[in-house]
Design a protein around this motif. Structure first.
Motif, short mmCIF file in Angstrom:
data_model
loop_
_atom_site.label_atom_id
_atom_site.label_comp_id
_atom_site.label_asym_id
_atom_site.label_seq_id
_atom_site.Cartn_x
_atom_site.Cartn_y
_atom_site.Cartn_z
N LYS A 163 -56.76 -42.56 37.35
CA LYS A 163 -57.32 -43.94 36.59
C LYS A 163 -55.75 -44.30 36.04
O LYS A 163 -55.20 -45.38 34.98
CB LYS A 163 -59.02 -44.24 35.76
CG LYS A 163 -59.64 -43.93 37.32
CD LYS A 163 -61.24 -43.45 36.96
CE LYS A 163 -60.46 -42.46 35.43
NZ LYS A 163 -60.93 -41.47 36.16
N SER A 164 -56.61 -43.30 34.62
CA SER A 164 -55.53 -42.99 32.94
C SER A 164 -53.67 -43.74 34.03
O SER A 164 -53.43 -44.58 33.61
CB SER A 164 -55.51 -41.91 32.75
OG SER A 164 -56.03 -41.61 32.12
N THR A 165 -53.10 -42.38 34.75
CA THR A 165 -52.08 -42.75 35.54
C THR A 165 -51.52 -44.58 36.29
O THR A 165 -50.90 -45.39 35.70
CB THR A 165 -51.88 -41.77 37.14
OG1 THR A 165 -51.74 -40.70 36.36
CG2 THR A 165 -50.27 -42.21 37.02
N LEU A 221 -58.01 -50.92 28.34
CA LEU A 221 -58.48 -49.25 27.58
C LEU A 221 -58.72 -48.25 28.82
O LEU A 221 -59.28 -48.63 29.86
CB LEU A 221 -60.31 -50.54 27.46
CG LEU A 221 -60.00 -51.81 26.98
CD1 LEU A 221 -60.60 -52.81 28.18
CD2 LEU A 221 -61.06 -51.11 25.63
N ASP A 222 -58.39 -47.63 28.08
CA ASP A 222 -58.70 -46.22 29.10
C ASP A 222 -60.03 -45.21 28.75
O ASP A 222 -59.33 -44.60 27.65
CB ASP A 222 -57.93 -45.28 28.64
CG ASP A 222 -57.51 -44.08 30.11
OD1 ASP A 222 -58.65 -44.21 30.43
OD2 ASP A 222 -56.59 -43.20 30.19
N GLU A 223 -61.16 -45.58 28.74
CA GLU A 223 -62.40 -45.02 28.31
C GLU A 223 -62.49 -45.25 26.61
O GLU A 223 -62.76 -43.80 26.33
CB GLU A 223 -61.40 -43.56 28.87
CG GLU A 223 -61.70 -43.77 30.36
CD GLU A 223 -62.86 -42.28 31.51
OE1 GLU A 223 -63.63 -41.81 31.07
OE2 GLU A 223 -62.05 -41.56 31.86
N PRO A 224 -62.33 -45.93 26.49
CA PRO A 224 -61.77 -46.10 24.83
C PRO A 224 -63.37 -45.95 24.56
O PRO A 224 -63.45 -44.80 23.34
CB PRO A 224 -61.81 -47.70 24.54
CG PRO A 224 -62.22 -48.36 25.77
CD PRO A 224 -62.59 -46.78 27.25
#
Ligand SMILES: Nc1ncnc2c1ncn2[C@@H]1O[C@H](COP(=O)(O)OP(=O)(O)O)[C@@H](O)[C@H]1O
Ligand SMILES: [Mg+2]
Lengths: 267, 239
Positions: B41-43, B158-161
């Motif tokens: 996901k982050s990638t 937004l990466d799991e903020p």
């Protein structure tokens, strides 16, 4: 009082071995376990310097510019290899050997050229008794400081990874993203040199000056040389640090201005 | 003919993490990317603002391939909020004005505008002089949001903020994001591995597992999941 020139014979040198024997005995007594390494160091000091003495005598007798330039080039290559080996962190820097070699060549050419031409006015410019020892001092100092600054820089990158990506994600160019890391590394590497400028002469006389005075040279003349050497050192260090990092930091970014995180995580 | 996609992914891959992603994201949508930890996901998120480049396929923004765009320009338009809001040494004001270090643009960073944006993220102007690293997790996220908004982005990644915040606070931040989205007409792409919070305000969902898209479409897909892995993922996290 006349100046006495105390010449040292090989027998005298062997006598100085007693000093090392004392430290070996001390280390053995306290079971530190460093005796073997010290012994190897003692031998290498002897062998390397003796060999260097003969090499220098041979080269100095040649009186040809390309011999001197060749010797300096050889010194630079050896130093670069040593610097390359000293890069101990797990992070492998692409093109690192080429970078330090190139930077040492540029720094030595600039600083050595200035010193020989405009400060010492050496005739001819490749006069070995000036060129070789000064080149050696510049290279040695530049190498130490480059190793310090690069190791520190890699550490800063590892520890500032998320900060650097924050900068990039806001649209900063890589140069800005690593500015703090660059500043910290250069400061840390230059500090020992700058501190030695603060303390020189107060506690300890620098090796070069001591050597000159021991061989009968007027302290005032020795001092003049030492002042020039200190200025030369700090310039060579600063130049090396900045040039090396200017090339090293680029290795950690792609042409698309992305941090090459895989280099830091050694997958 | 439909309206042009904002992001268009055709068989996008990032070796060896992501494979064959095809997806169209339109302006104003709010996507949530779900999937187990390590799914990629982050990638995937990093591909959208060019912190990574695809190793295969085609990825366009407003119709032009990402690799033809100037990275800083792209990243200003596509802002990214990381899991841990990164605050630099210095005050909140210095953190908000960070882009001045490379883009002298005093019109964008007037005192008035900075305070307005601080109010927008529901923080008080008295925080301006406070060392940013002493703020709480929620406050840091808000400052980081304001910092991105001051760049006038079109897209918010937004990466799991909210991963490190407790659920009530996390909801508050998501509500804030939703309000900002409407106010600034943003497109939001949000990563979440938390199915409860994932649905909040999202209108589209993309489920990734082991680097592949298993499900992508309107958020209602979560009600009758087709992919067995997604069904399992939702059930596991419900219990
Ligand atoms: N450049 C890379 N090369 C190889 N593996 C990577 C690379 N970047 C990330 N990974 C791996 O890919 C997987 C997905 O990472 P990530 O996108 O962070 O997952 P998520 O955010 O879904 O938890 C992880 O196992 C990670 O270790
Ligand atoms: Mg992640």
């Amino acid at each position: 009082m006349t100046n006495t020139f105390y010449s040292l014979t090989w027998t005298d040198v062997f006598a100085s071995l007693v000093l090392v024997l004392v430290s070996i005995a001390l280390l053995k007594w306290w079971k530190i376990g460093l005796e073997k390494t010290l012994l190897i160091g003692t031998l290498r000091t002897f062998v390397q310097l003796t060999a260097m003495g003969y090499v220098l005598t041979y080269f100095f007798a040649q009186r040809r510019w390309y011999f001197m330039v060749g010797l300096v080039a050889l010194m630079i290559l050896i130093a670069s290899y040593e610097g390359y080996r000293r890069q101990r962190s797990r992070v492998r820097i692409p093109r690192y050997f080429a970078i330090i070699t190139g930077v040492l060549f540029v720094t030595v050419a600039a600083v050595l050229g200035t010193v020989l031409q405009f400060i010492l006015h050496v005739q001819p410019w490749y006069y070995p008794y000036a060129m070789i020892p000064i080149a050696g001092m510049i290279i040695g100092n530049a190498l130490n400081t480059a190793s310090l600054t690069v190791n520190r820089f890699v550490g800063e990158l590892e520890h500032r990874e998320s900060e650097i990506e924050l900068y990039l994600s806001l649209g900063a160019p890589p140069r800005v993203a690593v500015q703090d890391a660059l500043r910290e590394s250069i400061k840390a590497a230059l500090l020992p040199t700058v501190n030695s400028m603060m303390m020189v002469g107060l506690v300890q006389l620098p090796g070069v000056m001591t050597g000159q005075i021991l061989s009968g040279i007027d302290p005032i003349i020795a001092v003049r040389y030492q002042i020039m050497i200190m200025y030369m050192w700090v310039t060579a260090s600063t130049m090396t640090n900045i040039l090396v990092l200017a090339l090293v930091y680029r290795q950690f970014f792609t042409p698309r201005q992305q941090l090459r995180r895989e280099l830091l995580h050694h997958r | 003919m439909s309206a042009p996609a904002l992001f268009d992914l055709e068989h996008v891959g990032y070796d060896p993490v992501l494979r064959d992603l095809s997806l169209r994201i339109f302006p104003g949508e709010h996507w949530v990317i779900m999937g187990p930890s390590g799914a990629g996901k982050s990638t995937c998120l990093r591909l959208f603002n060019g912190l990574l480049s695809p190793t295969g396929g085609r990825l366009t923004f407003h119709g032009s391939p990402l690799e033809t765009m100037d990275p800083p320009v792209l990243r200003q338009k596509v802002g990214m909020l990381f899991q841990e809001a990164v605050m630099l040494q210095g005050t909140v004001e210095e953190n908000l004005c960070l882009p001045l270090r490379w883009r002298p643009d005093s019109a964008r960073y007037t005192r008035r505008r900075i305070i307005d944006y601080l109010h927008l993220v529901e923080l008080d102007a008295s925080l301006l002089g406070v060392p940013a690293r002493t703020l709480s997790g929620g406050e840091k996220q808000r400052v980081a949001l304001a910092r991105i908004l001051l760049n006038d982005p079109e897209v918010l990644l937004l990466d799991e903020p909210t991963a490190s915040l407790d659920p009530p606070l996390a909801r508050k931040i998501l509500r804030l994001v939703h309000r900002l989205q409407r106010e600034f007409k943003l497109t939001v792409i949000r990563v979440s591995h938390h199915p409860e919070l994932a649905r909040d305000f999202a209108d589209h969902v993309c489920f990734i597992q082991a680097g592949r898209i298993l499900e992508a479409g309107p958020i209602s897909r979560l009600d009758q999941p087709v992919a067995p892995d997604l069904r399992e993922f939702l059930e596991q996290s419900r219990s």
